[in-house]
Write a protein that holds these residues in place. Structure first.
Motif, PDB file in Angstrom:
ATOM      1  N   ARG A 131       8.220  -5.468   9.312  1.00 55.50           N
ATOM      2  CA  ARG A 131       7.297  -5.229   8.378  1.00 55.50           C
ATOM      3  C   ARG A 131       7.000  -6.426   7.515  1.00 55.50           C
ATOM      4  NH1 ARG A 131       4.756  -1.486   4.270  1.00 55.50           N
ATOM      5  NH2 ARG A 131       6.763  -0.988   3.935  1.00 55.50           N
ATOM      6  N   ILE A 132       5.463  -7.612   7.493  1.00 57.49           N
ATOM      7  CA  ILE A 132       6.239  -8.020   6.954  1.00 57.49           C
ATOM      8  C   ILE A 132       5.264  -8.102   5.226  1.00 57.49           C
ATOM      9  CG2 ILE A 132       4.579 -10.973   6.645  1.00 57.49           C
ATOM     10  CD1 ILE A 132       5.017 -10.965   9.504  1.00 57.49           C
ATOM     11  N   ARG A 133       6.120  -8.271   4.189  1.00 56.35           N
ATOM     12  CA  ARG A 133       5.679  -7.562   2.663  1.00 56.35           C
ATOM     13  C   ARG A 133       4.974  -8.926   2.341  1.00 56.35           C
ATOM     14  NH1 ARG A 133       7.611  -2.883   1.507  1.00 56.35           N
ATOM     15  NH2 ARG A 133       6.205  -2.936  -0.515  1.00 56.35           N
ATOM     16  N   ILE A 134       3.295  -8.853   2.596  1.00 62.47           N
ATOM     17  CA  ILE A 134       3.237 -10.325   1.655  1.00 62.47           C
ATOM     18  C   ILE A 134       2.348  -9.238   0.327  1.00 62.47           C
ATOM     19  CG2 ILE A 134       2.327 -11.335   3.696  1.00 62.47           C
ATOM     20  CD1 ILE A 134      -0.021  -9.934   3.755  1.00 62.47           C
ATOM     21  N   ASP A 135       2.483  -7.986   0.482  1.00 61.19           N
ATOM     22  CA  ASP A 135       2.258  -6.879  -1.117  1.00 61.19           C
ATOM     23  C   ASP A 135       2.962  -7.271  -1.512  1.00 61.19           C
ATOM     24  OD1 ASP A 135       3.328  -6.040   0.935  1.00 61.19           O
ATOM     25  OD2 ASP A 135       3.410  -3.761  -0.388  1.00 61.19           O
ATOM     26  N   LYS A 136       4.707  -7.616  -1.303  1.00 66.25           N
ATOM     27  CA  LYS A 136       5.785  -7.767  -3.057  1.00 66.25           C
ATOM     28  C   LYS A 136       6.560  -8.874  -3.353  1.00 66.25           C
ATOM     29  CE  LYS A 136      10.225  -4.499  -2.571  1.00 66.25           C
ATOM     30  NZ  LYS A 136      10.894  -3.128  -2.546  1.00 66.25           N
ATOM     31  N   PRO A 137       6.554  -8.798  -3.858  1.00 66.88           N
ATOM     32  CA  PRO A 137       7.125 -10.305  -4.760  1.00 66.88           C
ATOM     33  C   PRO A 137       8.569 -10.220  -4.254  1.00 66.88           C
ATOM     34  CG  PRO A 137       6.071  -9.014  -6.317  1.00 66.88           C
ATOM     35  CD  PRO A 137       6.230  -7.778  -5.586  1.00 66.88           C
ATOM     36  N   ALA A 138       9.294 -11.185  -4.081  1.00 67.69           N
ATOM     37  CA  ALA A 138      10.092 -11.685  -4.062  1.00 67.69           C
ATOM     38  C   ALA A 138      10.932 -10.992  -4.645  1.00 67.69           C
ATOM     39  CB  ALA A 138      10.764 -13.155  -3.665  1.00 67.69           C
ATOM     40  N   ALA A 139      11.219 -11.217  -5.841  1.00 65.79           N
ATOM     41  CA  ALA A 139      11.696 -10.737  -6.963  1.00 65.79           C
ATOM     42  C   ALA A 139      12.239  -9.313  -6.685  1.00 65.79           C
ATOM     43  CB  ALA A 139      11.190 -11.129  -8.561  1.00 65.79           C
ATOM     44  N   GLU A 140      11.259  -8.227  -6.183  1.00 62.95           N
ATOM     45  CA  GLU A 140      11.232  -7.188  -6.170  1.00 62.95           C
ATOM     46  C   GLU A 140      11.700  -6.835  -4.692  1.00 62.95           C
ATOM     47  OE1 GLU A 140       8.070  -4.786  -6.520  1.00 62.95           O
ATOM     48  OE2 GLU A 140       8.025  -6.187  -8.730  1.00 62.95           O
TER      49      GLU A 140
END
Length: 522
Positions: free
Chosen positions: A501-510
């Motif tokens: 999955r491509i997590r465009i909803d999630k900040p990289a820091a998380e």
């Protein structure tokens, strides 16, 4: 050579499996000997031409073309052979283009010192399509979307033969396969493999997508986390073959030396774990031995290989494949008494009354070098390939982690113009991002376009063919297992990672932490 070049060009732009089969079959029926034999060897990966390295091609092109222009063109096209074939100016030599067999003869004879002059002469006699085919052939990377199995199937269909019959005799013949084509055209007998330690096609399993099977008709067995191998001892010779039919005997000489009983066995190659218990170690331990042409005494001591047997195909000259699984299992248990118990054992059966009990067992499989479960129909013969209703595999669920894309590289073949190979990492407790794996599968064509656009618009540095990107895109990565690794800075290596999955909803820091993945390592 021109006909072979046209075949490669057509295969690259053809997605349909049936269309690929038709293209290859038409070429094999129309081309003369030995050209078609060398073409078939190239498609199946059985043609090895080691004198021409990619560096030679770069040097030759730089002598004819401005190196800066070549570098810019290569960066845009993404494929060395395609770039060189298109940009090569040629010398307008009047000689006709060479035949494929002429090219192979020359490339098989030359040394690395002779390679530049020979390649220059051949390139000058070809047009762009011919140059592309030559360069792909010479550097050993066709990548035209054709597997060895597909090429053999195309041969079988072209000459109205059984693909399994072709696979059976394949390792008893060698390029340019004149005896094979004589058999296909009815001009010769079927090549015999009775007295040679040849590979037989494996029986494979379908994924267990539902539980609509009667367990009373099936035997349950563990699916071990090693590599599937076939052991063959015929005519005083022993060979070990991988699932793809590659001869891996030299990588595991101690196993071959221990198998001296005439017959053909199917099993899982593993490495011993704890010295005291002798249980199977993780796949990571086995990986230390894979692909090695020479094996040191330290390797033999520290990574002790053995085979866990699944099935028996031949007992001496007797072909047991038509017999039902129950009879073959009994024969295997009898056969086992003649083998070295330090190198061979039998995969135990799993006793469970229903799927609920099997599910409980499957959930606990990850810690014991087990991939999951197999269900084998008790009356099933040993047949090549996947046959519906005979064998099923029920693999353990994959692990997943949220990782951050770090680097990207162009793919090969149809993907040579796209950044499709992605290196990703997770965070240390100090906030440093370290690579934990690389994946180039799991996404759709539409997602590939999106990922390619991200790489191009978020590049922060270039290292040859590799682009470093802004650390902002999170990828959910699925993987079968993760192991400690001294070769990677993170100390971890994933097995079979793929982008789920491509997590465009999630900040990289998380994204996930290294310490979290370390807790999953086996």
């Amino acid at each position: 050579m021109q006909a072979f070049a046209q075949l490669l060009d057509s295969l690259i732009y053809t997605r349909s499996r049936n269309a690929k089969l038709a293209l290859i079959g038409a070429y094999l029926k129309a081309a003369p000997d030995p050209d078609r034999g060398w073409a078939l060897a190239a498609l199946t990966g059985d043609l090895s031409l080691r004198a021409v390295q990619p560096g030679i091609i770069r040097a030759l092109v730089s002598q004819r073309v401005d190196p800066v222009l070549f570098g810019l063109s290569y960066d845009y096209v993404g494929d060395l052979a395609e770039t060189a074939a298109l940009i090569w100016p040629g010398a307008q030599i009047a000689a006709p283009p060479p035949r494929l067999s002429e090219v192979v003869d020359e490339l098989q004879r030359i040394t690395r010192t002779q390679a530049p002059a020979v390649m220059t002469r051949l390139l000058d006699r070809l047009d762009a399509d011919g140059r592309f085919a030559l360069l792909k052939l010479a550097t050993g990377g066709l990548r035209v979307g054709v597997s060895a199995r597909l090429a053999k199937t195309a041969f079988a269909q072209a000459f109205a033969l059984d693909p399994d019959d072709v696979e059976e005799v394949w390792h008893g013949v060698s390029p340019p396969y004149t005896a094979l084509f004589a058999w296909g055209e009815g001009r010769g007998e079927r090549p015999s493999s009775d007295d040679a330690p040849v590979f037989r096609p494996f029986m494979l399993a379908h994924p267990l997508d539902d539980r609509d099977v009667d367990l009373s008709d099936y035997a349950a067995e563990w699916k071990w986390d090693g590599i599937r191998v076939q052991l063959v001892h015929v005519g005083g010779e022993t060979r070990l073959y991988s699932r793809a039919g590659d001869d891996i005997t030299q990588s595991f000489p101690e196993v071959a030396e221990s198998y001296r009983t005439p017959g053909v066995l199917d099993g899982e190659l593993l490495v011993r774990g704890d010295v005291q218990g002798g249980a199977a170690a993780s796949f990571n331990a086995l990986q230390q031995r894979l692909g090695r042409k020479t094996v040191s005494q330290a390797m033999l001591r520290d990574f002790r290989a053995f085979v866990r047997l699944y099935d028996i195909l031949f007992d001496g000259p007797e072909d047991l494949r038509p017999q039902p699984w129950t009879q073959r299992r009994a024969r295997l248990e009898t056969f086992m008494s003649r083998l070295d118990s330090a190198r061979f054992d039998i995969s135990p059966l799993v006793d469970a009354p229903d799927f609920a009990a099997l599910e409980t067992l499957r959930l606990g499989a990850r810690e014991a070098a087990i991939e999951g479960l197999m269900l084998k129909r008790r009356n099933s013969p040993y047949v090549s390939g996947r046959r519906v209703g005979l064998w099923y595999k029920w693999k353990r669920d994959p692990l997943v982690a949220d990782c951050v894309m770090m680097y990207a590289q162009r793919g090969h073949g149809k993907r040579s113009s796209y950044y499709s190979d992605y290196t990703f990492g997770c965070w240390t407790e100090e906030g440093e991002l370290l690579p934990v794996g690389k994946a180039y599968s799991g996404f759709t064509d539409e997602e590939l376009m999106m990922l390619d656009r991200f790489v191009r618009s978020h590049t922060v540095a270039r290292f040859g063919p590799v682009r470093e990107v802004e650390k902002t895109l999170v990828l959910e990565v699925a993987f079968d297992s993760i192991h400690a690794s001294k070769r990677h800075k993170s100390g971890l290596a994933m097995r079979f990672p793929r982008i789920s999955r491509i997590r465009i909803d999630k900040p990289a820091a998380e994204a996930d932490r290294i310490v979290t993945l370390r807790g999953l390592a086996v």
